[in-house]
Motif scaffolding. Sequence first.
Motif, mmCIF file in Angstrom:
data_model
loop_
_atom_site.group_PDB
_atom_site.id
_atom_site.type_symbol
_atom_site.label_atom_id
_atom_site.label_comp_id
_atom_site.label_asym_id
_atom_site.label_seq_id
_atom_site.Cartn_x
_atom_site.Cartn_y
_atom_site.Cartn_z
ATOM 1 N N MET A 1 0.838 -1.193 0.000
ATOM 2 C CA MET A 1 0.000 0.000 0.000
ATOM 3 C C MET A 1 0.880 1.253 0.000
ATOM 4 S SD MET A 1 -3.153 0.870 2.591
ATOM 5 C CE MET A 1 -2.118 1.174 4.013
ATOM 6 N N ILE A 2 0.558 2.183 -0.865
ATOM 7 C CA ILE A 2 1.350 3.414 -0.929
ATOM 8 C C ILE A 2 0.906 4.378 0.187
ATOM 9 C CG2 ILE A 2 -0.170 4.319 -2.761
ATOM 10 C CD1 ILE A 2 3.165 5.362 -3.335
ATOM 11 N N TYR A 3 1.915 4.991 0.811
ATOM 12 C CA TYR A 3 1.642 5.968 1.873
ATOM 13 C C TYR A 3 1.030 7.215 1.248
ATOM 14 C CZ TYR A 3 2.609 9.175 5.780
ATOM 15 O OH TYR A 3 2.515 10.091 6.798
ATOM 16 N N ARG A 4 -0.086 7.688 1.811
ATOM 17 C CA ARG A 4 -0.676 8.957 1.371
ATOM 18 C C ARG A 4 -0.947 9.844 2.585
ATOM 19 N NH1 ARG A 4 -2.885 10.136 -3.594
ATOM 20 N NH2 ARG A 4 -4.818 11.013 -2.796
ATOM 21 N N GLY A 5 -0.257 10.952 2.610
ATOM 22 C CA GLY A 5 -0.450 11.903 3.705
ATOM 23 C C GLY A 5 -1.155 13.143 3.197
ATOM 24 N N ARG A 6 -1.432 14.057 4.121
ATOM 25 C CA ARG A 6 -2.031 15.328 3.683
ATOM 26 C C ARG A 6 -1.598 16.438 4.627
ATOM 27 N NH1 ARG A 6 -4.695 16.350 8.320
ATOM 28 N NH2 ARG A 6 -6.629 15.227 8.681
ATOM 29 N N ILE A 7 -1.577 17.637 4.079
ATOM 30 C CA ILE A 7 -1.442 18.816 4.918
ATOM 31 C C ILE A 7 -2.683 19.659 4.665
ATOM 32 C CG2 ILE A 7 0.992 19.110 5.474
ATOM 33 C CD1 ILE A 7 1.557 20.264 2.905
ATOM 34 N N ALA A 8 -3.245 20.177 5.753
ATOM 35 C CA ALA A 8 -4.590 20.746 5.662
ATOM 36 C C ALA A 8 -4.684 22.106 6.341
ATOM 37 C CB ALA A 8 -5.589 19.758 6.275
ATOM 38 N N PRO A 9 -4.064 23.133 5.771
ATOM 39 C CA PRO A 9 -4.140 24.454 6.399
ATOM 40 C C PRO A 9 -5.540 25.068 6.321
ATOM 41 C CG PRO A 9 -3.040 24.619 4.267
ATOM 42 C CD PRO A 9 -3.276 23.152 4.519
ATOM 43 N N THR A 10 -5.873 25.846 7.326
ATOM 44 C CA THR A 10 -7.121 26.605 7.348
ATOM 45 C C THR A 10 -6.767 28.069 7.112
ATOM 46 O OG1 THR A 10 -7.980 25.059 8.978
ATOM 47 C CG2 THR A 10 -9.167 27.134 8.763
ATOM 48 N N ARG A 29 7.555 12.990 6.722
ATOM 49 C CA ARG A 29 7.103 11.629 6.962
ATOM 50 C C ARG A 29 6.672 10.962 5.653
ATOM 51 N NH1 ARG A 29 6.439 9.003 11.894
ATOM 52 N NH2 ARG A 29 4.776 7.492 11.638
ATOM 53 N N ALA A 30 5.993 11.729 4.812
ATOM 54 C CA ALA A 30 5.574 11.185 3.509
ATOM 55 C C ALA A 30 6.814 10.869 2.666
ATOM 56 C CB ALA A 30 4.664 12.165 2.787
ATOM 57 N N GLU A 31 7.811 11.746 2.733
ATOM 58 C CA GLU A 31 9.046 11.507 1.969
ATOM 59 C C GLU A 31 9.749 10.247 2.463
ATOM 60 O OE1 GLU A 31 11.495 15.077 2.148
ATOM 61 O OE2 GLU A 31 9.846 16.139 1.138
ATOM 62 N N GLU A 32 9.838 10.092 3.779
ATOM 63 C CA GLU A 32 10.478 8.894 4.355
ATOM 64 C C GLU A 32 9.807 7.621 3.852
ATOM 65 O OE1 GLU A 32 11.377 11.101 8.514
ATOM 66 O OE2 GLU A 32 10.155 9.259 8.623
ATOM 67 N N HIS A 33 8.488 7.703 3.681
ATOM 68 C CA HIS A 33 7.744 6.527 3.204
ATOM 69 C C HIS A 33 7.676 6.481 1.681
ATOM 70 C CE1 HIS A 33 6.278 6.622 7.399
ATOM 71 N NE2 HIS A 33 6.058 5.333 7.218
ATOM 72 N N ARG A 34 8.385 7.377 1.016
ATOM 73 C CA ARG A 34 8.298 7.504 -0.446
ATOM 74 C C ARG A 34 6.842 7.549 -0.899
ATOM 75 N NH1 ARG A 34 13.221 6.591 -2.482
ATOM 76 N NH2 ARG A 34 14.677 5.516 -1.115
ATOM 77 N N GLY A 35 6.078 8.307 -0.167
ATOM 78 C CA GLY A 35 4.633 8.334 -0.412
ATOM 79 C C GLY A 35 4.176 9.575 -1.148
ATOM 80 N N GLU A 36 2.888 9.757 -1.155
ATOM 81 C CA GLU A 36 2.268 10.897 -1.820
ATOM 82 C C GLU A 36 1.747 11.873 -0.773
ATOM 83 O OE1 GLU A 36 0.815 8.034 -5.468
ATOM 84 O OE2 GLU A 36 -0.660 8.701 -3.992
ATOM 85 N N MET A 37 1.573 13.107 -1.211
ATOM 86 C CA MET A 37 1.121 14.136 -0.275
ATOM 87 C C MET A 37 0.058 14.995 -0.936
ATOM 88 S SD MET A 37 1.167 15.699 2.526
ATOM 89 C CE MET A 37 2.476 15.088 3.546
ATOM 90 N N VAL A 38 -1.056 15.157 -0.245
ATOM 91 C CA VAL A 38 -2.154 15.973 -0.752
ATOM 92 C C VAL A 38 -2.164 17.300 0.018
ATOM 93 C CG1 VAL A 38 -4.677 16.113 -1.015
ATOM 94 C CG2 VAL A 38 -3.525 13.880 -1.156
ATOM 95 N N LEU A 39 -2.303 18.387 -0.693
ATOM 96 C CA LEU A 39 -2.507 19.683 -0.036
ATOM 97 C C LEU A 39 -4.000 19.998 -0.088
ATOM 98 C CD1 LEU A 39 -1.637 22.381 1.250
ATOM 99 C CD2 LEU A 39 -1.325 23.276 -1.051
ATOM 100 N N ARG A 40 -4.597 20.075 1.082
ATOM 101 C CA ARG A 40 -6.043 20.320 1.166
ATOM 102 C C ARG A 40 -6.285 21.629 1.921
ATOM 103 N NH1 ARG A 40 -8.262 15.609 3.868
ATOM 104 N NH2 ARG A 40 -8.384 16.625 5.875
ATOM 105 N N VAL A 41 -6.990 22.523 1.292
ATOM 106 C CA VAL A 41 -7.259 23.822 1.907
ATOM 107 C C VAL A 41 -8.608 23.750 2.627
ATOM 108 C CG1 VAL A 41 -7.547 26.278 1.491
ATOM 109 C CG2 VAL A 41 -5.918 24.971 0.110
ATOM 110 N N GLU A 42 -8.588 23.914 3.940
ATOM 111 C CA GLU A 42 -9.812 23.758 4.736
ATOM 112 C C GLU A 42 -10.506 25.118 4.869
ATOM 113 O OE1 GLU A 42 -9.025 20.953 8.032
ATOM 114 O OE2 GLU A 42 -9.168 19.509 6.387
ATOM 115 N N ASP A 43 -11.134 25.491 3.763
ATOM 116 C CA ASP A 43 -11.701 26.834 3.630
ATOM 117 C C ASP A 43 -13.232 26.819 3.644
ATOM 118 O OD1 ASP A 43 -12.024 25.501 1.268
ATOM 119 O OD2 ASP A 43 -11.279 27.095 -0.028
ATOM 120 N N LEU A 44 -13.803 25.960 4.512
ATOM 121 C CA LEU A 44 -15.260 25.828 4.524
ATOM 122 C C LEU A 44 -15.982 27.011 5.158
ATOM 123 C CD1 LEU A 44 -15.841 22.074 5.359
ATOM 124 C CD2 LEU A 44 -16.618 23.316 3.342
#
Length: 279
Positions: A1-10, A29-44
Motif C-alpha cells: 500500500m502506498i503511503y498517502r499523507g495530507r497537509i490541511a491548512p485553514t 514523513r511522507a518523503e520517508e515513506h516515499r509516499g504521496e502528499m495531498v494539499l487540502r485547503v480547509e476553507d469551509l
Amino acid sequence: MIYRGRIAPTPTGDLHVGHARTFVAAARRAEEHRGEMVLRVEDLDPLRCRAEYTERAIEDLEWLGVRWSEGPLHQSLRREVYESVWRRLRDAGAIYPCTVSRREVRDAAHAPHEDEEGAEPIFPPELRPAAGAGRDATSPAGVVWRFRVPDGEVVRFSDARRGAQAFAAGVDFGDFVVWRKDDVPAYELAVVADDVAMGITEVVRGEDLLRSTARQLLVYRALGARPPAWCHLPLVRDAHGRRLAKRHDALSVRELRKRGMTAEEVLALAGDEERRASA
Ligand code: GLU
C-alpha cells in the motif's frame, strides 16, 4: 500500500511557525515513506477564510520546502462529498437534527473541561431527540446536526508518537456537531469525508486534535470506512507554556521571512520555543 499523507491548512490568517513545523514534519514523513502528499485547503467557513490567506500559505509552504503531489484541493468546492456523507450518516441513524440552542447546551452541559485541549461542554444526552429523528430530512440545511455518541464506550487508538490512547464517549466528549446551522459542514464530518475520499493512510497533525480523533473514529465506523494511522505532534509553545497558535503576537512565517530569516532558521526557532517550554 502506498503511503498517502495530507497537509490541511485553514486559511484564516497567515501561517505561523507552529503550523509550519507540523506541515514540514508531515511532508518529511511522507518523503520517508516515499509516499504521496495531498494539499487540502480547509476553507469551509466563508466568514473566517480568505482566498488571499490561501495564496500566502501556499507560497510560505513552498518557501519552507514543503512539496505535495496533489492539490491544492479546496473544501469549499467539495460540498457534494460532504452532503453524501451526511446522507449516509442520516441513513445509518448516527446523526440527528438538534434544535437546542447553544445557550441551553451551555447551561445544561455536563462537566465542561474547557481548559483541556480539544474539550468542549458535553452535550446533555437528555436533550437528544428520540431515535429516528431526522430520517426523513432531505437536506441538512437550517438546523444543527449532531452525532449521537455511544455513551460510556471507550474509543481506543494507537498514535505513532504517543502510543495507546483512550477517550470515553459521553465523558471526554459528547454529541458533536457534524453540520452547522449556517449550512456549513462541520470539521469532524468534512475531515473524515475527505480523508476517506482522498485515500489518506496516515494523518499527521497537532496534539490538540487527539480528542477529535476519537470523535472521528466513530464517524469512520458509522460509514463502515477504514481509518488511517495517526501521528499527533507536540504543539509549539512559548516559554510560559502557552500555545503559540493562541498568542496574538505569534510570529507568522511571512513576518520572519520579511526580517530576513532563512527557512532553516524559522523552523529552528519553532524548535527552540518547544525546547524552552519543556525545559
Ligand atoms: N485544518 C486544521 C488546522 O489547520 C487541521 C485539521 C487536521 O489536520 O485534521 O488546524
